[in-house]
Design a protein around this motif. Structure first.
Motif, PDB file in Angstrom:
ATOM      1  N   LYS A  38      13.608 -20.414 -60.657  1.00  0.00           N
ATOM      2  CA  LYS A  38      14.809 -19.719 -60.218  1.00  0.00           C
ATOM      3  C   LYS A  38      15.516 -19.066 -61.399  1.00  0.00           C
ATOM      4  O   LYS A  38      15.765 -19.698 -62.420  1.00  0.00           O
ATOM      5  N   SER A  39      15.835 -17.787 -61.269  1.00  0.00           N
ATOM      6  CA  SER A  39      16.497 -17.049 -62.339  1.00  0.00           C
ATOM      7  C   SER A  39      17.520 -16.116 -61.715  1.00  0.00           C
ATOM      8  O   SER A  39      17.247 -15.465 -60.698  1.00  0.00           O
ATOM      9  N   PRO A  40      18.733 -15.999 -62.323  1.00  0.00           N
ATOM     10  CA  PRO A  40      19.735 -15.071 -61.785  1.00  0.00           C
ATOM     11  C   PRO A  40      19.239 -13.628 -61.753  1.00  0.00           C
ATOM     12  O   PRO A  40      19.674 -12.839 -60.919  1.00  0.00           O
ATOM     13  N   GLN A  41      18.310 -13.277 -62.666  1.00  0.00           N
ATOM     14  CA  GLN A  41      17.802 -11.911 -62.716  1.00  0.00           C
ATOM     15  C   GLN A  41      17.133 -11.515 -61.403  1.00  0.00           C
ATOM     16  O   GLN A  41      17.076 -10.331 -61.063  1.00  0.00           O
ATOM     17  N   PHE A  42      16.634 -12.498 -60.668  1.00  0.00           N
ATOM     18  CA  PHE A  42      15.928 -12.208 -59.421  1.00  0.00           C
ATOM     19  C   PHE A  42      16.840 -11.522 -58.418  1.00  0.00           C
ATOM     20  O   PHE A  42      16.385 -10.698 -57.615  1.00  0.00           O
ATOM     21  N   TYR A  43      18.127 -11.843 -58.440  1.00  0.00           N
ATOM     22  CA  TYR A  43      19.064 -11.311 -57.448  1.00  0.00           C
ATOM     23  C   TYR A  43      19.859 -10.111 -57.964  1.00  0.00           C
ATOM     24  O   TYR A  43      20.674  -9.565 -57.226  1.00  0.00           O
ATOM     25  N   LEU A  44      19.661  -9.710 -59.206  1.00  0.00           N
ATOM     26  CA  LEU A  44      20.325  -8.508 -59.700  1.00  0.00           C
ATOM     27  C   LEU A  44      19.612  -7.275 -59.160  1.00  0.00           C
ATOM     28  O   LEU A  44      18.379  -7.271 -59.033  1.00  0.00           O
ATOM     29  N   PRO A  45      20.333  -6.213 -58.845  1.00  0.00           N
ATOM     30  CA  PRO A  45      19.689  -5.037 -58.236  1.00  0.00           C
ATOM     31  C   PRO A  45      18.766  -4.324 -59.215  1.00  0.00           C
ATOM     32  O   PRO A  45      19.078  -4.165 -60.386  1.00  0.00           O
ATOM     33  N   SER A  46      17.625  -3.901 -58.706  1.00  0.00           N
ATOM     34  CA  SER A  46      16.676  -3.102 -59.485  1.00  0.00           C
ATOM     35  C   SER A  46      16.629  -1.666 -58.979  1.00  0.00           C
ATOM     36  O   SER A  46      15.717  -0.910 -59.304  1.00  0.00           O
ATOM     37  N   ALA A  47      17.613  -1.292 -58.182  1.00  0.00           N
ATOM     38  CA  ALA A  47      17.794   0.067 -57.657  1.00  0.00           C
ATOM     39  C   ALA A  47      19.228   0.129 -57.137  1.00  0.00           C
ATOM     40  O   ALA A  47      19.880  -0.909 -56.968  1.00  0.00           O
ATOM     41  N   PRO A  48      19.762   1.316 -56.881  1.00  0.00           N
ATOM     42  CA  PRO A  48      21.111   1.395 -56.312  1.00  0.00           C
ATOM     43  C   PRO A  48      21.211   0.612 -55.000  1.00  0.00           C
ATOM     44  O   PRO A  48      20.372   0.755 -54.115  1.00  0.00           O
ATOM     45  N   MET A  49      22.241  -0.212 -54.903  1.00  0.00           N
ATOM     46  CA  MET A  49      22.418  -1.093 -53.739  1.00  0.00           C
ATOM     47  C   MET A  49      23.874  -1.078 -53.299  1.00  0.00           C
ATOM     48  O   MET A  49      24.770  -0.761 -54.085  1.00  0.00           O
ATOM     49  N   VAL A  50      24.096  -1.471 -52.052  1.00  0.00           N
ATOM     50  CA  VAL A  50      25.445  -1.631 -51.509  1.00  0.00           C
ATOM     51  C   VAL A  50      25.526  -3.003 -50.861  1.00  0.00           C
ATOM     52  O   VAL A  50      24.592  -3.439 -50.173  1.00  0.00           O
ATOM     53  N   TYR A  51      26.658  -3.700 -51.097  1.00  0.00           N
ATOM     54  CA  TYR A  51      26.829  -5.060 -50.604  1.00  0.00           C
ATOM     55  C   TYR A  51      28.124  -5.166 -49.807  1.00  0.00           C
ATOM     56  O   TYR A  51      29.148  -4.579 -50.176  1.00  0.00           O
ATOM     57  N   ALA A  52      28.080  -5.944 -48.726  1.00  0.00           N
ATOM     58  CA  ALA A  52      29.299  -6.311 -48.006  1.00  0.00           C
ATOM     59  C   ALA A  52      29.949  -7.484 -48.737  1.00  0.00           C
ATOM     60  O   ALA A  52      29.288  -8.481 -49.035  1.00  0.00           O
ATOM     61  N   VAL A  53      31.240  -7.342 -49.063  1.00  0.00           N
ATOM     62  CA  VAL A  53      31.974  -8.392 -49.771  1.00  0.00           C
ATOM     63  C   VAL A  53      32.609  -9.299 -48.718  1.00  0.00           C
ATOM     64  O   VAL A  53      33.533  -8.893 -48.010  1.00  0.00           O
ATOM     65  N   ILE A  54      32.114 -10.523 -48.621  1.00  0.00           N
ATOM     66  CA  ILE A  54      32.516 -11.432 -47.540  1.00  0.00           C
ATOM     67  C   ILE A  54      33.323 -12.592 -48.114  1.00  0.00           C
ATOM     68  O   ILE A  54      32.794 -13.438 -48.840  1.00  0.00           O
ATOM     69  N   SER A  55      34.618 -12.622 -47.787  1.00  0.00           N
ATOM     70  CA  SER A  55      35.460 -13.765 -48.120  1.00  0.00           C
ATOM     71  C   SER A  55      35.645 -14.689 -46.924  1.00  0.00           C
ATOM     72  O   SER A  55      35.860 -15.884 -47.081  1.00  0.00           O
ATOM     73  N   ASP A  56      35.591 -14.120 -45.725  1.00  0.00           N
ATOM     74  CA  ASP A  56      35.766 -14.879 -44.486  1.00  0.00           C
ATOM     75  C   ASP A  56      34.437 -14.892 -43.731  1.00  0.00           C
ATOM     76  O   ASP A  56      34.047 -13.884 -43.125  1.00  0.00           O
ATOM     77  N   PRO A  57      33.696 -15.979 -43.752  1.00  0.00           N
ATOM     78  CA  PRO A  57      32.375 -15.999 -43.103  1.00  0.00           C
ATOM     79  C   PRO A  57      32.433 -15.838 -41.589  1.00  0.00           C
ATOM     80  O   PRO A  57      31.407 -15.569 -40.966  1.00  0.00           O
ATOM     81  N   ARG A  58      33.618 -15.948 -40.986  1.00  0.00           N
ATOM     82  CA  ARG A  58      33.721 -15.798 -39.532  1.00  0.00           C
ATOM     83  C   ARG A  58      33.400 -14.384 -39.064  1.00  0.00           C
ATOM     84  O   ARG A  58      33.019 -14.191 -37.912  1.00  0.00           O
ATOM     85  N   ILE A  59      33.535 -13.382 -39.957  1.00  0.00           N
ATOM     86  CA  ILE A  59      33.313 -11.994 -39.541  1.00  0.00           C
ATOM     87  C   ILE A  59      31.845 -11.601 -39.605  1.00  0.00           C
ATOM     88  O   ILE A  59      31.474 -10.493 -39.194  1.00  0.00           O
ATOM     89  N   VAL A  60      30.982 -12.476 -40.123  1.00  0.00           N
ATOM     90  CA  VAL A  60      29.566 -12.138 -40.286  1.00  0.00           C
ATOM     91  C   VAL A  60      28.854 -12.231 -38.942  1.00  0.00           C
ATOM     92  O   VAL A  60      28.770 -13.306 -38.339  1.00  0.00           O
TER      93      VAL A  60
END
Length: 752
Positions: A38-60
């Motif tokens: 397991k390495s943090p690099q695995f989850y870093l983007p390797s291309a332009p990406m967009v993420y939903a910022v979720i503070s309240d898991p009820r909206i997912v």
């Protein structure tokens, strides 16, 4: 920051398992990696990406097919980042000389949030090495967003300021920006702009653009193919050989004098899993170069014509290098202890191997005091190199303080009187000092009054606490090079590049013959190395000369001159090609001289070319939309034809959101004095450092003699925000109770 970002993405992928995508589900989060791999690099983007910022898991949830998820209690202290699915993508790359301008156009959908709720969306832009973020354009059904650069003085009228995480560099070459409140199910059209330098290796210029998308951004409906397009335009500006594209099946569709274009277009079920790769040869049997010139744009404050002169080193075998006298001046203060110093020592091993038996060398280590490897220069014999290797790995004590001037003076004194050899100093530090301008003034006098081959000072800055503009200015004054590493993992590789380039000088004391009324942005032209081409940019008054020569000294002490190929270019944005170098060099000069006109010039360049600088700020501009067939009051206009177009509501003033400072600043004397190591830059906020300093009183020493400020910072970095705030208040209370000196500083009017 990179590790925290990766953890947030991992949390988001876990949270995304709640989303029901239908029976024909084609996208699944990646399987968790084994603990050992397991390495943090695995989850870093390797291309332009967009993420939903979720503070309240009820909206997912799926905005189209509600899955009636079990109720979720609580909120996330650190928001999770759910990668959005991508429904369209195209890539346009324009290459000019050694610079590429990249445009990524794509469409993403907020597929993970209920249709009745909204969330912020974070755009991540990974760029290649020496990448420079230029801007973003976001188009939504009812709004649009874009970025622009403004002067620092203009920021006073802006009411809204973004949070630090809403616009920041997660790594030196990965920028993120947050778009607020986007409704679930919305399609987001985005255009991303950045520039990056082509790398030079053995006579080839190579470009690599991050374009490798993870499997989980593919849309859920797997049977519908979507179009993926890449267009690549190469405007050489220089004489080149074969162009090679190895990453995608490109087709050449245009070739003219000095221009060639490729296109790749395909219907795909999954998005690109390979970075864009391009290379073309520029090798020659000898040093060669050319000059490009162009009239300035109309909105440029400086209406003198601009130029860019390039020199390429040719084949390494045909040009003899210099015999050298080299001194390595290395910071070993307490802040360098740990990975920073270990990586520096590893880079030194490579540096020793690059020295030839005819070269002489020495090592000076410094903190508040100075340590010399030898009292005089030593020939780089195998025995001497082995001794140096052993000596540099010894423990020379916990150095308190940082004094650059004294070891630098010792190095220059040891190199004085050098004849027929190239004197060099490699200065490596992670700290800022108070007498930086004094050092630059002293070095200017050394260069002016010294031998024709003055000592070259190659500078290397580690982290953001040192003053990188001072280091750049110091190297500029002495015909040297500057480089930096802003994260611990890149110290060794970046330092090796600088040392290898400096030790591979093939042409020195370069001058331009044939120019009158010319201004070169670099106060002294750097030397040409066999490791990289040299770009010389500036402005000139009057007509550009018909003939132009570059002259210099070779390694065998012989004179060298080369006729430059002169070309007036109209189909190349030369002002944008040279903008990054112009801003960096002028910023160093503005810091050194304090000249307001130079600062104004920098701001003008930033506003025209969208580059980031110390004297400008990035703002996010929000504009609202209305239908063209709806009036300002919201009533429908009568029209025979139904119009579907929408336009920007120009009657309302656009809202501006000021992003946080995105630059490195001019050093941190306080952090240097406290010996804060580079790995604690993110955790050690100025407020925490100040409280810890006040708490380090006699009372606190008696209470906990074994604890220092750095240890406390390391401890605080592992806590959450609430615990850290509480602990800071406790420290402040201890300081107030236990130390009358601290109280007298805080409350002088009370006398205690």
């Amino acid at each position: 920051m990179a590790e925290a970002f990766a953890w947030a993405v991992e949390d988001g992928l876990r949270l995304g398992k709640r989303i029901y995508l239908g029976k024909d589900r084609a996208v699944a989060p990646p399987k968790p990696l084994p603990v050992m791999d397991k390495s943090p690099q695995f989850y870093l983007p390797s291309a332009p990406m967009v993420y939903a910022v979720i503070s309240d898991p009820r909206i997912v949830d799926n905005p189209d097919i509600p899955s009636y998820q079990p109720y979720v209690h609580g909120r996330l202290d650190t928001p999770a980042l759910i990668p959005l699915q991508m429904s369209a993508i195209s890539l346009d790359v324009d290459c000019f000389v050694d610079t590429a301008f990249v445009l990524v156009s794509g469409t993403w959908r907020v597929h993970c949030v209920m249709g009745s709720r909204s969330c912020d969306c974070r755009i991540a832009v990974p760029m290649g090495e020496q990448g420079a973020f230029l801007g973003v354009e976001v188009d939504l059904p009812k709004k649009s967003y874009s970025t622009e650069q403004i002067g620092v003085d203009e920021t006073k009228s802006i009411r809204h300021t973004a949070k630090p995480e809403d616009g920041e560099f997660v790594t030196p070459y990965m920028f993120t920006i947050t778009i607020p409140k986007i409704t679930g199910g919305t399609y987001i059209s985005i255009k991303l702009h950045w520039s990056q330098k082509l790398s030079y290796i053995r006579g080839q210029l190579t470009l690599t653009v991050p374009f490798c998308f993870p499997e989980y951004v593919n849309p859920a409906i797997k049977k519908i193919a979507r179009k993926e397009k890449i267009q690549l335009n190469v405007n050489y500006g220089i004489e080149t050989g074969m162009v090679q594209t190895t990453s995608h099946p490109f087709k050449e569709f245009k070739r003219e004098s000095g221009d060639i274009s490729f296109v790749y277009e395909a219907n795909v079920l999954t998005w690109s899993e390979t970075d864009l790769s391009l290379s073309y040869t520029v090798s020659s049997s000898n040093i060669f170069g050319g000059a490009l010139f162009q009239s300035p744009p109309k909105n440029d404050l400086d209406q003198r014509d601009m130029f860019c002169i390039y020199l390429f080193p040719g084949n390494e075998r045909s040009t003899k290098g210099f015999s050298k006298e080299v001194i390595f001046v290395i910071d070993i203060s307490a802040s360098m202890r740990g990975r920073a110093l270990e990586n520096t020592k590893n880079a030194m091993n490579m540096a020793f191997s690059k020295l030839s038996p005819d070269d002489s060398f020495n090592i000076i280590l410094f903190s508040g005091e100075t340590f010399l490897f030898c009292t005089s220069m030593m020939l780089a014999s195998q025995e001497a190199v082995e001794r140096a290797y052993e000596w540099i790995h010894k423990d020379h004590g916990e150095g308190a303080g940082t004094d650059i001037f004294v070891p630098l003076q010792k190095a220059i004194d040891m190199l004085s009187g050098t004849h027929g050899l190239m004197p060099m100093v490699f200065l490596i530090t992670d700290g800022a000092v108070e007498d930086e301008r004094k050092i630059c003034e002293w070095m200017s006098k050394v260069v002016k009054n010294g031998d024709p081959l003055c000592p070259r000072i190659h500078t290397f800055g580690i982290g953001s606490f040192c003053n990188h503009h001072f280091l750049r200015m110091l190297s500029m004054i002495s015909h040297g090079e500057y480089s930096a590493a802003f994260d611990l993992d890149s110290i060794e590789s970046q330092m090796q590049k600088l040392i290898s380039s400096g030790l591979s000088t093939v042409l020195a004391n370069i001058t331009l013959d044939g120019f009158e009324q010319v201004e070169v942005y670099s106060s002294c032209i750097p030397d040409l190395s066999s490791e990289a081409p040299l770009m010389i940019c500036g402005r000139y008054q009057g007509n550009f000369p018909d003939t132009l020569k570059a002259e210099g000294i070779l390694g065998d002490s012989g004179n060298f001159a080369v006729d430059l190929k002169i070309e007036k270019t109209t189909d190349m944005p030369l002002d944008k090609v040279i903008a990054r170098q112009q801003i960096d060099l002028l910023t160093a000069q503005a810091w050194f001289s304090g000249n307001k006109q130079i600062k104004e010039q920098i701001v003008n360049v930033c506003m025209r070319t969208c580059n980031i600088s110390e004297y400008s700020r990035m703002v996010l501009i929000e504009k609202y939309k209305i239908d063209t067939d709806t009036d300002a009051a919201g009533a429908k206009k009568s029209s025979k034809k139904k119009r579907h177009a929408r336009k920007l509501w120009e009657s309302a003033k656009p809202e501006k959101i000021l992003l946080q400072v995105l630059t490195i600043g001019f050093g941190n004397l306080g952090a240097t004095a406290e010996n804060i190591p580079p790995e604690l830059e993110e955790e050690a906020s100025p407020e925490v450092i100040e409280i810890l300093n006040k708490a380090a009183t006699n009372f606190w020493d008696r209470l906990c003699k074994s604890c220092c400020c750095v240890c406390c910072i390391k401890c605080c970095s592992k806590m959450n925000n609430q615990c850290g705030a509480l602990l800071s208040q406790i420290f402040a209370a201890f300081a107030y109770i236990g130390c009358s000196q601290c109280c007298s500083l805080c409350f002088p009017e009370e006398g205690q």
